[in-house]
Write an enzyme that holds these catalytic residues in place. Structure first.
Site, PDB file in Angstrom:
ATOM      1  N   GLN A  91      67.841  37.691  26.442  1.00  0.00           N
ATOM      2  CA  GLN A  91      66.772  37.025  25.705  1.00  0.00           C
ATOM      3  C   GLN A  91      66.621  37.728  24.352  1.00  0.00           C
ATOM      4  O   GLN A  91      66.019  38.791  24.256  1.00  0.00           O
ATOM      5  CB  GLN A  91      65.447  37.075  26.467  1.00  0.00           C
ATOM      6  CG  GLN A  91      64.336  36.292  25.778  1.00  0.00           C
ATOM      7  CD  GLN A  91      62.975  36.545  26.414  1.00  0.00           C
ATOM      8  OE1 GLN A  91      62.458  37.646  26.374  1.00  0.00           O
ATOM      9  NE2 GLN A  91      62.387  35.492  26.980  1.00  0.00           N
ATOM     10  N   ARG A 167      56.650  34.752  20.534  1.00  0.00           N
ATOM     11  CA  ARG A 167      56.544  35.901  19.632  1.00  0.00           C
ATOM     12  C   ARG A 167      56.798  35.475  18.184  1.00  0.00           C
ATOM     13  O   ARG A 167      56.162  34.565  17.705  1.00  0.00           O
ATOM     14  CB  ARG A 167      57.442  37.039  20.078  1.00  0.00           C
ATOM     15  CG  ARG A 167      57.278  37.448  21.532  1.00  0.00           C
ATOM     16  CD  ARG A 167      55.852  37.578  22.028  1.00  0.00           C
ATOM     17  NE  ARG A 167      54.915  38.316  21.211  1.00  0.00           N
ATOM     18  CZ  ARG A 167      53.636  38.524  21.502  1.00  0.00           C
ATOM     19  NH1 ARG A 167      53.139  38.034  22.624  1.00  0.00           N
ATOM     20  NH2 ARG A 167      52.858  39.193  20.701  1.00  0.00           N
ATOM     21  N   CYS A 343      55.196  35.509  47.426  1.00  0.00           N
ATOM     22  CA  CYS A 343      54.267  35.980  46.398  1.00  0.00           C
ATOM     23  C   CYS A 343      52.942  35.244  46.576  1.00  0.00           C
ATOM     24  O   CYS A 343      52.905  34.020  46.718  1.00  0.00           O
ATOM     25  CB  CYS A 343      54.841  35.700  45.013  1.00  0.00           C
ATOM     26  SG  CYS A 343      53.686  35.965  43.647  1.00  0.00           S
ATOM     27  N   CYS A 346      48.619  37.428  43.298  1.00  0.00           N
ATOM     28  CA  CYS A 346      47.387  38.221  43.190  1.00  0.00           C
ATOM     29  C   CYS A 346      47.314  38.973  41.860  1.00  0.00           C
ATOM     30  O   CYS A 346      46.223  39.351  41.416  1.00  0.00           O
ATOM     31  CB  CYS A 346      47.294  39.204  44.350  1.00  0.00           C
ATOM     32  SG  CYS A 346      48.562  40.497  44.349  1.00  0.00           S
ATOM     33  N   CYS A 350      51.745  43.576  39.642  1.00  0.00           N
ATOM     34  CA  CYS A 350      52.723  43.062  38.671  1.00  0.00           C
ATOM     35  C   CYS A 350      52.082  43.088  37.287  1.00  0.00           C
ATOM     36  O   CYS A 350      52.293  44.032  36.512  1.00  0.00           O
ATOM     37  CB  CYS A 350      53.223  41.685  39.069  1.00  0.00           C
ATOM     38  SG  CYS A 350      51.939  40.507  39.536  1.00  0.00           S
ATOM     39  N   CYS A 362      54.989  45.278  42.851  1.00  0.00           N
ATOM     40  CA  CYS A 362      54.466  44.258  43.766  1.00  0.00           C
ATOM     41  C   CYS A 362      53.715  44.938  44.896  1.00  0.00           C
ATOM     42  O   CYS A 362      54.076  46.048  45.310  1.00  0.00           O
ATOM     43  CB  CYS A 362      55.616  43.416  44.327  1.00  0.00           C
ATOM     44  SG  CYS A 362      55.067  42.123  45.481  1.00  0.00           S
TER      45      CYS A 362
END
Length: 369
Positions: A91, A167, A343, A346, A350, A362
């Protein structure tokens, strides 16, 4: 049972073995722990891992492609993913933080006079003036750096390039930040120019490599996200990006607001449903036939299979779910769905861990339920 999840898909001239992608994630852990995390996710069977926030320019801190140690780190990440038949995507990222102005507040941060929330708000407040007043020579230099970084990323072993449309790219795209009056501001076409030219720079530098574009979508009613393009603007921007050289799109909510919006918990007032950002994919799909990757609280194999099977999305990206259970893909495809650690969104360890500067983890790592 999950034939579509397990089916291959082409991004340009690269074939992913299945439709599951590890979404770009800020892990905030030392390099050894980072490599260990990526190896677990690759070994868990996903088709591609996107390594988030690969700087397009040399930076005085963290990893980047321009230093010997940074290049070696990225090279090792690619080697690790490939060991398990997993593709890896860089990325390509340009931050929009005005570091020069921000440094003057460092003493207040160290003295505890500014909280992390205060600092984040200050960073976002500085984005507009920074983007608006940036000399055009610097704009061109950053755009060219996308191409330079792509060459190095290819050399390091990456299979796919993703241009980070949030960004800096997203800030130029948004009139909430971009008040320029030159060819990089005012009209939609001008505001999109930074992102378009970044894609073109990558395409020119590595003409044989797939280019994915992370599309940052800004909502107006209700208002969520401040950067990127509105859904209405996508009908103009998506074909322009395709012409510039994009081979696929990764679609999500724009940033520059609360992180609990872009990483929404299960009790979020608006983005509480599984697949909470897939509506943006529906819009993008109207304007392109290229592959579209969706993201947003995806955990259920049956739900993911349905979205892929109906063609709503072509790939499903997960971050928190693959942190909770790196073997999600392998378990789904081998008939062990009941063994998945789901998952629960919550955000305790993370997003919470990242905000506490403890790294992205996690609750399952601590035996949580």
């Amino acid at each position: 049972m999950y034939e579509t999840i397990g089916s291959p898909v082409n991004l340009g001239n690269v074939t992913l073995k299945n439709r599951i992608v590890f979404a770009p994630t800020t892990l905030g852990v030392p390099n050894d722990a980072y490599l260990e995390r990526i190896e677990k996710i690759a070994a868990g069977g996903c088709g591609m891992i996107i390594i988030g926030d690969v700087p397009v320019q040399s930076m005085p801190f963290g990893n980047n492609l321009y230093t010997e140690s940074g290049f070696a780190f990225y090279e090792k990440l690619a080697e690790t993913a490939h060991k398990y038949g997993c593709k890896i995507c860089a990325q390509l990222h340009q931050d929009d933080t005005d570091l020069g102005t921000l440094r003057q507040y460092a003493p207040q941060v160290k003295a505890g006079k500014l909280t992390q929330d205060d600092l984040r708000q200050m960073i976002n407040d500085l984005v507009g003036p920074y983007v608006t007043n940036m000399p055009v020579e610097k704009v061109h230099s950053i755009i060219n750096a996308f191409g330079d970084a792509a060459v190095l990323a290819k050399k390091a072993g990456f299979d796919v390039m993703q241009v980070h449309g949030d960004r800096m790219c997203g800030s130029f795209a948004s009139p909430l930040f971009n008040k320029r009056t030159d060819s990089y501001g005012d009209s939609l076409e001008n505001r999109a120019r930074f992102l378009l030219e970044a894609v073109e720079a990558v395409r020119k530098a590595v003409p044989d490599m797939p280019i994915d574009v992370k599309l940052a979508v800004r909502m107006e009613q209700p208002q969520y996200g401040k950067a990127g393009f509105t859904e209405d603007e996508l009908k103009t921007v998506v074909p322009m990006l395709e012409k510039a050289g994009a081979d696929s799109f990764h679609v999500s909510l724009a940033n520059h607001a609360s992180l609990s919006d872009t990483i929404p918990p299960a009790n979020h007032p608006y983005f509480h449903e599984e697949g909470c950002f897939l509506g943006f994919c529906d819009t993008v799909k109207q304007y392109t036939n290229l592959p579209v990757c969706g993201v947003g609280g995806l955990t259920s194999p049956a739900f993911v299979e349905e979205q892929l099977k109906t063609g709503r999305i072509d790939c499903a990206a997960m971050s928190r779910q693959l942190l909770a259970d790196p073997q999600w893909t392998e378990k789904v495809l081998s008939g062990r769905e009941k063994e998945i650690r789901r998952c629960v969104r919550c955000n305790k360890d993370c997003l919470g861990g990242m905000m506490r500067h403890e790294g992205t983890h996690c609750i399952y790592e601590k035996g949580g339920k």
